[in-house]
Design an enzyme around this catalytic site. Sequence first.
Site, PDB file in Angstrom:
ATOM      1  CB  SER A 155       1.565  17.750 -11.882  1.00 17.20           C
ATOM      2  OG  SER A 155       0.957  17.576 -13.555  1.00 17.20           O
ATOM      3  CG  ASP A 157      -0.385  17.609 -17.289  1.00 17.95           C
ATOM      4  OD1 ASP A 157      -1.332  15.464 -16.792  1.00 17.95           O
ATOM      5  OD2 ASP A 157      -0.948  18.260 -17.527  1.00 17.95           O
ATOM      6  NE  ARG A 293      -7.519  15.641 -12.953  1.00 14.76           N
ATOM      7  CZ  ARG A 293      -5.859  16.313 -12.918  1.00 14.76           C
ATOM      8  NH1 ARG A 293      -5.105  15.920 -12.206  1.00 14.76           N
ATOM      9  NH2 ARG A 293      -5.394  17.687 -14.223  1.00 14.76           N
ATOM     10  NE  ARG A 465      17.321 -17.700  -8.478  1.00 14.33           N
ATOM     11  CZ  ARG A 465      15.796 -18.289  -8.322  1.00 14.33           C
ATOM     12  NH1 ARG A 465      15.435 -19.270  -8.260  1.00 14.33           N
ATOM     13  NH2 ARG A 465      15.093 -17.388  -8.099  1.00 14.33           N
ATOM     14  CG  ASN A 527      19.992  -9.382  -6.021  1.00 15.87           C
ATOM     15  OD1 ASN A 527      19.340  -9.399  -7.613  1.00 15.87           O
ATOM     16  ND2 ASN A 527      19.319 -10.676  -5.534  1.00 15.87           N
ATOM     17  NE  ARG A 560      -6.630 -10.726  11.961  1.00 19.10           N
ATOM     18  CZ  ARG A 560      -7.800 -10.867  11.445  1.00 19.10           C
ATOM     19  NH1 ARG A 560      -7.957 -11.294   9.845  1.00 19.10           N
ATOM     20  NH2 ARG A 560      -8.521 -12.480  11.712  1.00 19.10           N
ATOM     21  CG  MET A 567       9.850 -13.796  -2.828  1.00 15.67           C
ATOM     22  SD  MET A 567       9.998 -13.921  -4.846  1.00 15.67           S
ATOM     23  CE  MET A 567       9.311 -15.899  -4.650  1.00 15.67           C
ATOM     24  CD  GLU A 623      13.025 -15.147  -0.678  1.00 13.94           C
ATOM     25  OE1 GLU A 623      11.994 -15.287  -0.356  1.00 13.94           O
ATOM     26  OE2 GLU A 623      13.230 -13.878  -0.802  1.00 13.94           O
TER      27      GLU A 623
END
Length: 745
Positions: A155, A157, A293, A465, A527, A560, A567, A623
């Site tokens: 649903s 909603d 929807r 950082r 993390n 394939r 990341m 990674e």
Amino acid sequence: MAREQKIKLGVLTSGGDAQGMNAAVRAVVRTGISRGCAVYAIYEGYEGMIRGGDLIRQMSWDSVGGILHKGGTVIGTARSTGFRTREGRRQAALNLLNHGIDRLVVIGGDGSLTGADTFRREWPELLRELVEAGAIESATALAHPFLGLVGLVGSIDNDFAGTDMTIGADSALHRITEALDAITSTAASHQRTFVVEVMGRNCGYLALMGAIAGGADWVLIPEHPPEIDDWESAMCAALRDGRASGRRDSLVIVAEGAQDRHGKPISAAYICQVLEERLGEDTRVTILGHVQRGGAPSAFDRWMSTLIGHTAVDELINATPEREPQLIGMRENRIAATPLMPCVTETHAVAEAITAHNYEQAMRLRGNSFGEAFRTLRTLVRSKPPRPDSASQSLRFAVLHAGGPAPGMNTAVRAAVRLFIHNGHQVLGAKNGFSGLIEGDLAEMDWMSVSGWATTGGAELGTNRKVPQGAELYQIARNLERFNINGILMIGGSAGYRACHRLFAERHTFPAFNIPMICLPASINNNLPGSELSIGADTALNSIVEAVDRIKQTAVASRRCFVVEVMGRDCGYLALMGGLATGAERVYLPEEGITLRDLQADLDEMIYWFKHGKRLSLVIRNEKANPIYSTGFITALFEEEGSQLFEVRQAILGHLQQGGDPSPFDRIQATRLSVKCVEFLIDRATNGRYDGAFIGYKGGRVQIISLEDMPRLMEPTISRPRDQWWMELREVAHAMRQPPDGLRG
Ligand code: ADP
């Protein structure tokens, strides 16, 4: 020796369709097969159950391949008047018995689940009637004494008790925010007002969350009508204030079931008329309708539906006549089973409370976080710059980021700035993370400086950082004093947490650090300590899902294998959840590493399946899963060993995962956490308490933990919490992989 009878289960989708239903069907079929059951899809809902024949089909592993990313439901849904009658249900029972099916997963709304429960209760009598009519042998009736039933709520909603999220609600919110973002940009260009109607007859979830995510100025929901009769004046005043403080656009969101205190419907057209007449504004109405929807399911709808579909099968396998049928949903960020019918009853109770104008009851039944979200929105839309005289006793707070960019950072800053100002305080933004505090690069932020930030990706304040050390700490202390900072809000990732922890630990050396500070988790890597989810991770997952959808499309003509690198640094959250949401066969996580033996086994399995007709394989590698067995290495290895059978392509998704506008979920969570952080800082600073803390979600609830506890919660040498709730989901990812030989169905 008598051979044990295979369990036969049926799955159907019924009622309104919802994005994510396919993921649930796929999980039911594959988990069922890997548990040794025979799984049947019942096409076209209950109608198919009554008509039988080709509409009840046994599914193989492959028959649910390539459906995870599709909207709607590939097994069809229909409204069935026949199933509302006893004859219809008797016929349905006969058709199920013809296949030996006596367990059902029903994916639908309250109507569908109510019908399923009626069917389950009547089952023994229906079978007796069938025996009497000579339609089945009594041995058949004896072999199927009860009907096992599990309900999943499909649903858009999000209107169901017993689950915090229904299948499709998150995707619908995606559609709504996409539309609101588009509308706001045109509204701002022309200084227009827009009134947007979203779905929700008895439930204001989409309207409320859409309003928070879209930065709307006013919202009307069925559960909480305006408290005053002349609500029109209050709405116009709020919008006029917004304009006066410089807003270029105004946005009102109305749920289709909105009403006033007397139960009189409030339509989008009426609101439009009021705004045009009283404000003289150029006002446009947009009714989003079925767009909500449509489209591809969001990452959340794919992984949540996968998890609940998987759990539903285990629940059904263990069904007994004594155990009540269960609803499988999400509660407090975990998959949970709850007795089905009490949930249906409670769901009806909300609608009844609204009809009876008992709005307090309706809001109470919706639960705490709904009420909290409503209050938050009201604060945000009511917020306006304080009158000049109230600025005198104001405190000054610094806001900054640190760590990699995470979508949702701007949303959090916007909410914080406005709430601080609303409470009569001042906010200074530090530029480029802790570098700004070191260099004294702080600037006051006013009300309009964060206009439009609710919806934009990136980090307007800048982030890096840097973790300050040595003399830099002294410079920070000096600047905190120079700028008279009374508290710090750090919105960012692990570098920010480490930096705040350092300031906290150096209080004895630098008295200027004796101010309250709090970290708000914003990192796509998810993390951080003390929070099961960090801001940005959901957006990153959606970016991964979109990218993989496109990558998969390039494999139309050949066999394939794609090796996709995501990341996450030392945390495998994006890899595992990305794997669940995209249907990856194999996920390599830093928590587990990669061994040569793993690679050999995976390669053998892949060769086997490509030999047996597989066309596409997807491997997701975090990674840092292994420093030597890189994405390039794995690609080359698979290519070399599988060259005759399949091609291998690598895709390193890279920075697209940190980009993009924040998802609705990230916007909502960023706003909610920001509100709590502002409350925390104002309270502590006002009371002279110098707590250092980080905020987060645990089991869906907000928690605040002291910075002192940070080392205890983290791995000693890497940025990763010791306890990661999602690690238990590896089993589901495993069950969704290719089944052992012979079980291909
Ligand atoms: P939703 O499941 O989305 O609420 P509906 O209410 O239309 O959608 O229900 C879907 C179907 O479930 C109906 O067409 C009907 O076949 C069946 N159904 C609904 N309510 C009942 C009921 N009370 N008894 C038996 N079947 C029902």
